[in-house]
Write a protein that holds these residues in place. Structure first.
Motif, PDB file in Angstrom:
ATOM      1  N   PRO A 192       0.963  -1.081   0.450  1.00  0.00           N
ATOM      2  CA  PRO A 192      -0.049  -0.090   0.188  1.00  0.00           C
ATOM      3  C   PRO A 192       0.405   1.451  -0.279  1.00  0.00           C
ATOM      4  N   PRO A 193       0.285   2.570  -0.328  1.00  0.00           N
ATOM      5  CA  PRO A 193       0.563   3.788  -0.175  1.00  0.00           C
ATOM      6  C   PRO A 193       1.639   3.544   0.506  1.00  0.00           C
ATOM      7  N   VAL A 194       3.068   4.527   0.810  1.00  0.00           N
ATOM      8  CA  VAL A 194       3.708   3.966   2.455  1.00  0.00           C
ATOM      9  C   VAL A 194       2.835   4.945   2.841  1.00  0.00           C
ATOM     10  N   ASN A 195       3.082   5.387   4.476  1.00  0.00           N
ATOM     11  CA  ASN A 195       1.983   6.397   5.518  1.00  0.00           C
ATOM     12  C   ASN A 195       3.319   7.782   5.801  1.00  0.00           C
ATOM     13  N   PRO A 215      -5.283   3.959   5.181  1.00  0.00           N
ATOM     14  CA  PRO A 215      -6.649   4.079   4.548  1.00  0.00           C
ATOM     15  C   PRO A 215      -7.673   3.541   4.528  1.00  0.00           C
ATOM     16  N   LYS A 216      -9.431   4.228   4.160  1.00  0.00           N
ATOM     17  CA  LYS A 216      -9.990   3.500   4.034  1.00  0.00           C
ATOM     18  C   LYS A 216     -10.537   3.070   2.902  1.00  0.00           C
ATOM     19  N   GLY A 217     -10.318   3.786   1.867  1.00  0.00           N
ATOM     20  CA  GLY A 217     -10.438   3.715   0.340  1.00  0.00           C
ATOM     21  C   GLY A 217      -9.273   1.958  -0.129  1.00  0.00           C
ATOM     22  N   TRP A 218      -8.582   1.713   0.452  1.00  0.00           N
ATOM     23  CA  TRP A 218      -7.208   0.939  -0.304  1.00  0.00           C
ATOM     24  C   TRP A 218      -7.709  -0.095  -0.030  1.00  0.00           C
ATOM     25  N   GLN A 219      -8.030  -0.815  -0.882  1.00  0.00           N
ATOM     26  CA  GLN A 219      -8.248  -2.410  -1.078  1.00  0.00           C
ATOM     27  C   GLN A 219      -7.205  -3.350  -1.483  1.00  0.00           C
ATOM     28  N   PRO A 220      -7.010  -3.932  -0.243  1.00  0.00           N
ATOM     29  CA  PRO A 220      -5.315  -5.097  -0.687  1.00  0.00           C
ATOM     30  C   PRO A 220      -5.946  -6.085  -1.755  1.00  0.00           C
ATOM     31  N   VAL A 221      -4.998  -6.192  -2.719  1.00  0.00           N
ATOM     32  CA  VAL A 221      -5.026  -6.367  -4.220  1.00  0.00           C
ATOM     33  C   VAL A 221      -5.118  -7.911  -4.197  1.00  0.00           C
ATOM     34  N   GLN A 226       0.793   1.507  -6.652  1.00  0.00           N
ATOM     35  CA  GLN A 226      -0.264   1.649  -6.029  1.00  0.00           C
ATOM     36  C   GLN A 226      -1.655   3.211  -7.025  1.00  0.00           C
ATOM     37  N   PHE A 234     -12.427   8.147  -3.039  1.00  0.00           N
ATOM     38  CA  PHE A 234     -11.026   8.420  -2.812  1.00  0.00           C
ATOM     39  C   PHE A 234     -10.011   7.237  -1.227  1.00  0.00           C
ATOM     40  N   LEU A 235      -9.342   7.319  -1.871  1.00  0.00           N
ATOM     41  CA  LEU A 235      -8.010   6.669  -1.163  1.00  0.00           C
ATOM     42  C   LEU A 235      -8.461   6.010   0.431  1.00  0.00           C
ATOM     43  N   GLY A 253     -11.343   7.101   1.645  1.00  0.00           N
ATOM     44  CA  GLY A 253     -12.733   6.261   1.836  1.00  0.00           C
ATOM     45  C   GLY A 253     -13.522   7.167   1.289  1.00  0.00           C
TER      46      GLY A 253
END
Lengths: 170, 337
Positions: free
Chosen positions: A138-141, A162-168, B141, B155-156, B158
């Motif tokens: 995922p993108p770096v925090n 983040p909530k919108g990140w879906q594991p691939v 990403q 969005f990312l 959410g």
């Protein structure tokens, strides 16, 4: 062509030898993970600030020496052949860019071997985590920069996305 | 020429004209537009006109080689306004995640339907090496975030989108740079993250590309993603030497260099075109290749000739020309799978 004098990643004496033994390092990773899981919660109860500061310091020292750790606070070394992806000038977390030179060196710093060429070779010599390099990271925090990846791991902060990140799924 | 199954896309109906062409099984042609160093829209249209007649979509580069030019999004906006079919190139070099997600929405609102997600050449290669490199996302990403915006409508962060962007998503791949044996599996990562089409780096080494494609087929990726092979004419020995040594990621084998060197200087331009034509004909025979992406830097006028001589033109002329302004064609004429 003008070239910015960007420095080659620091490679401490002996650290290359270490990184070229990824099997040794993956065992070291598992052992240190166990030890931290056992010891740190107790240490934190006794002296919370000191414990965290000690963790940050020792991480800077140990991982700084071995991997030229950049303290991103969300370590994925075991997924990248024990080669720190934050040493890539483009900070790539999912593999090499298209600019890798024919001799396997970095597009940006011609004297430096490409981080991802090394990561790939080393990952393929690992026994337990060889396939982890295929995981989409995922993108770096960026907010975790400078904190202890070990503490973040115990708290589950390093894998929080983040909530919108879906594991691939692969 | 091979046909990729409909499973390549998540949507039942093709999102863009480029996707329609690819899904129909026709050999697709895309070409790269040099973004002008100008604030005059006429300069964009001038460059686009010579390409539109012979290709299915036009890529608008995003600060190619880390040099400053008119932005990709602006070029695309001008192109959609005139009815052309653009491919928005988004490089991770110059913008952070907030800007990129905003641009994806804006692009879709402007009628852009194709996006190519790129890492981007480093700032050291460009005309402003003092610039700050961003690389907040990497290309994989970016792909995944773009796909989530489209398919899940968030969005990312959410946060919900009231209208998600409809985008046909692409990525780049360089089969000609180390680590060679990883490249097919790295492509698998891109496909898993949402890449529906791939445009490769310049191909001058067909045997090397064949090896790569064998790896791609072994992983079954040729059935999940449309492959467009990057090609382009070498103008002269000097130009080839420049590309080989100064343009990141370009591999030109010795045999091609020799062939150009043996050619008298005045005929080198013609020989470069001939080499490009031959490469197109060769890669076309490789299973899993769905099209070509022509990059003729500062020699757009040669693209039509290349396409014609490669034997791709008569068939294109008989079909509707999808990259031409919309008024000239009826989309219903384009066959579906």
């Amino acid at each position: 062509m003008v070239r910015t004098p960007m420095k080659e990643a620091r490679r401490a004496p002996g650290s290359e030898w270490l990184k070229n033994h990824p099997r040794l390092l993956e065992v070291a990773y598992i052992v240190s993970k166990r030890l931290i899981k056992l010891g740190y919660p107790l240490a934190r109860k006794l002296a919370p600030r000191l414990a965290e500061r000690t963790m940050v310091r020792s991480e800077e020292l140990v991982k700084g020496y071995a991997f030229n750790c950049q303290m991103c606070g969300q370590c994925i070394l075991h997924s990248t052949g024990m080669t720190c992806p934050m040493n890539c000038p483009k900070n790539l977390r999912n593999g090499p860019c298209g600019g890798v030179r024919a001799n396997g060196h970095c597009e940006v710093i011609p004297e430096m071997p490409c981080v991802w060429v090394q990561a790939w070779e080393r990952s393929q010599r690992m026994l337990i985590y060889a396939d982890e390099i295929q995981v989409v990271q995922p993108p770096v925090n960026r907010a975790l920069q400078g904190s202890s990846a070990w503490v973040n791991m115990l708290d589950g902060v390093d894998t929080r996305t983040p909530k919108g990140w879906q594991p691939v799924e692969q | 020429m091979t046909r990729a199954p409909a499973s390549t896309t998540s949507a039942a109906v093709p999102i863009s004209r480029l996707e329609r062409v690819l899904r129909s099984g026709r050999f697709a042609v895309t070409a790269e537009l040099d973004a002008p160093d100008s604030a005059d829209p006429a300069d964009v249209y001038k460059n686009a006109l010579v390409l539109a007649e012979v290709c299915d979509a036009i890529n608008a580069t995003d600060g190619s080689g880390a040099n400053c030019h008119m932005s990709s999004l602006s070029c695309c906006a001008l192109l959609t306004r005139a009815g052309y079919e653009p491919v928005l190139q988004v490089s991770c070099r110059d913008r952070n995640r907030i800007a990129m997600q905003g641009d994806l929405l804006g692009a879709a609102a402007l009628g852009v339907r194709n996006v190519l997600c790129l890492t981007g050449d480093d700032v050291t290669n460009g005309d402003q090496p003092e610039a700050k490199r961003v690389f907040d996302f990497d290309s994989i990403q970016l792909l995944q975030v773009a796909r989530t915006m489209r398919d899940t409508g968030v969005f990312l962060s959410g946060r919900k989108l009231s209208t998600p962007p409809r985008l046909f998503l692409g990525a780049a791949e360089n089969p000609f740079a180390p680590p060679y044996d990883w490249r097919p599996r790295r492509l698998a990562k891109k496909v898993a993250a949402g890449a529906q089409f791939i445009q490769t780096q310049y191909c001058f080494d067909v045997p090397m590309f064949e090896r790569f494609m064998r790896g791609v087929r072994d992983l079954g990726l040729h059935e999940r993603v449309f492959m467009l092979v990057g090609v382009g004419p070498l103008r002269s020995v000097k130009a080839a030497e420049f590309m080989r040594t100064r343009v990141p990621g370009v591999w030109i084998p010795g045999a091609i260099m020799e062939r150009l060197k043996k050619t008298p200087p005045k005929q080198q331009r013609e020989e470069g075109i001939q080499i490009c034509v031959e490469i197109i004909q060769q890669v076309r025979q490789i299973a899993g290749v769905h099209g070509v992406h022509v990059m003729a830097y500062r020699q757009e006028e040669t693209v039509a000739e290349i396409i014609q001589r490669a034997g791709l033109f008569p068939r294109r002329a008989s079909a509707a020309m999808p990259a031409a302004p919309a008024s000239e064609l009826s989309l219903t004429d384009v066959p579906f799978v």
